[in-house]
Design an enzyme around this catalytic site. Sequence first.
Site, mmCIF file in Angstrom:
data_model
loop_
_atom_site.group_PDB
_atom_site.id
_atom_site.type_symbol
_atom_site.label_atom_id
_atom_site.label_comp_id
_atom_site.label_asym_id
_atom_site.label_seq_id
_atom_site.Cartn_x
_atom_site.Cartn_y
_atom_site.Cartn_z
ATOM 1 N N LYS A 222 0.670 -1.592 0.080
ATOM 2 C CA LYS A 222 -0.197 -0.215 0.471
ATOM 3 C C LYS A 222 1.139 1.217 0.163
ATOM 4 O O LYS A 222 1.976 1.486 0.091
ATOM 5 C CB LYS A 222 -0.624 0.197 1.446
ATOM 6 C CG LYS A 222 -2.452 -0.785 1.576
ATOM 7 C CD LYS A 222 -3.611 -0.868 2.055
ATOM 8 C CE LYS A 222 -4.920 -1.746 1.761
ATOM 9 N NZ LYS A 222 -5.902 -1.736 2.762
ATOM 10 N N ARG A 256 -3.027 -9.787 5.600
ATOM 11 C CA ARG A 256 -4.223 -10.472 4.481
ATOM 12 C C ARG A 256 -2.256 -9.648 2.877
ATOM 13 O O ARG A 256 -2.407 -8.335 3.015
ATOM 14 C CB ARG A 256 -4.999 -8.932 4.044
ATOM 15 C CG ARG A 256 -5.700 -8.904 2.574
ATOM 16 C CD ARG A 256 -7.389 -8.558 3.008
ATOM 17 N NE ARG A 256 -7.665 -8.872 1.337
ATOM 18 C CZ ARG A 256 -7.601 -7.380 0.485
ATOM 19 N NH1 ARG A 256 -6.433 -6.496 0.771
ATOM 20 N NH2 ARG A 256 -8.041 -8.165 -0.197
#
Length: 277
Positions: A222, A256
């Site tokens: 991210k 995740r």
Amino acid sequence: MFQLTHANKTLDLAAPVVMGIVNVTPDSFSDGGAFTCFERACQHVDNMVSQGALIIDVGGESTRPGAAEVTVAEELERVIPIIEYTAKTHDVWISIDTSKPEVMEAAVNAGANMINDVRALQAPGALAMAASLDVPICLMHMQGDPQTMQNAPIYEDVVDDVTAFFELRIAYCEAAGIERERLILDPGFGFGKTLAHNYRLLAMLPKLHEFHLPLLVGMSRKSMIGNLLGRDTEQRLAGSLAAALIAAQQGAQIIRVHDVTETVDVLKVMSATMAQL
């Protein structure tokens, strides 16, 4: 000690487990378009399971900043074949990454074992549908929506605000008949947070243990990694692994990720070390 249960399946969360990401979308921030081909997506599932992912998270709508919504029909067309394939070929947990009640229902009927909802069951009909399906549910915090969430997000205190959000959503779930034991919490790294907000949440992750519920975290590749390090998406592995390790050390139960092999290795080393204490 936490565990997830659905039908005759049980997933032990005594040690952190890896959730592998399958984005069946053309526009996800990291792997958009990579797995829109059914055969390629199935091979990706096979690879992640062989690498040690215990949960496969299937998503058919991108939630990257500025992402456009897709129709129910389009989302179903993307995710249901992959869920059916995974359920038939692998003994793993399958998560449906959606906010739409119609997709939740069809996915669980196709073999999904849990719901992963970035909108925390706030979409019309989602709360009632999730209550009826009797599967574990991950509630994620997001300020705003994917179209606007990164437009100068502001908090009085991000940790306190996320905590208050979870208190409210848990209450709504319980009032709708969802047993507390079915809930998982995700603080929503990158969803309506600045760089500083993300790292404060990571540092203060243990505060969320006050709910006595499993924590799911997703920081893989991210912008909180890329913007801190000045790295493009494909160069964020080291930073993603560092974030995963810190989250696991802070007590997160589900990690995740896109890079399953490397994350599994990191968690094995951590677990072996912690076993000696």
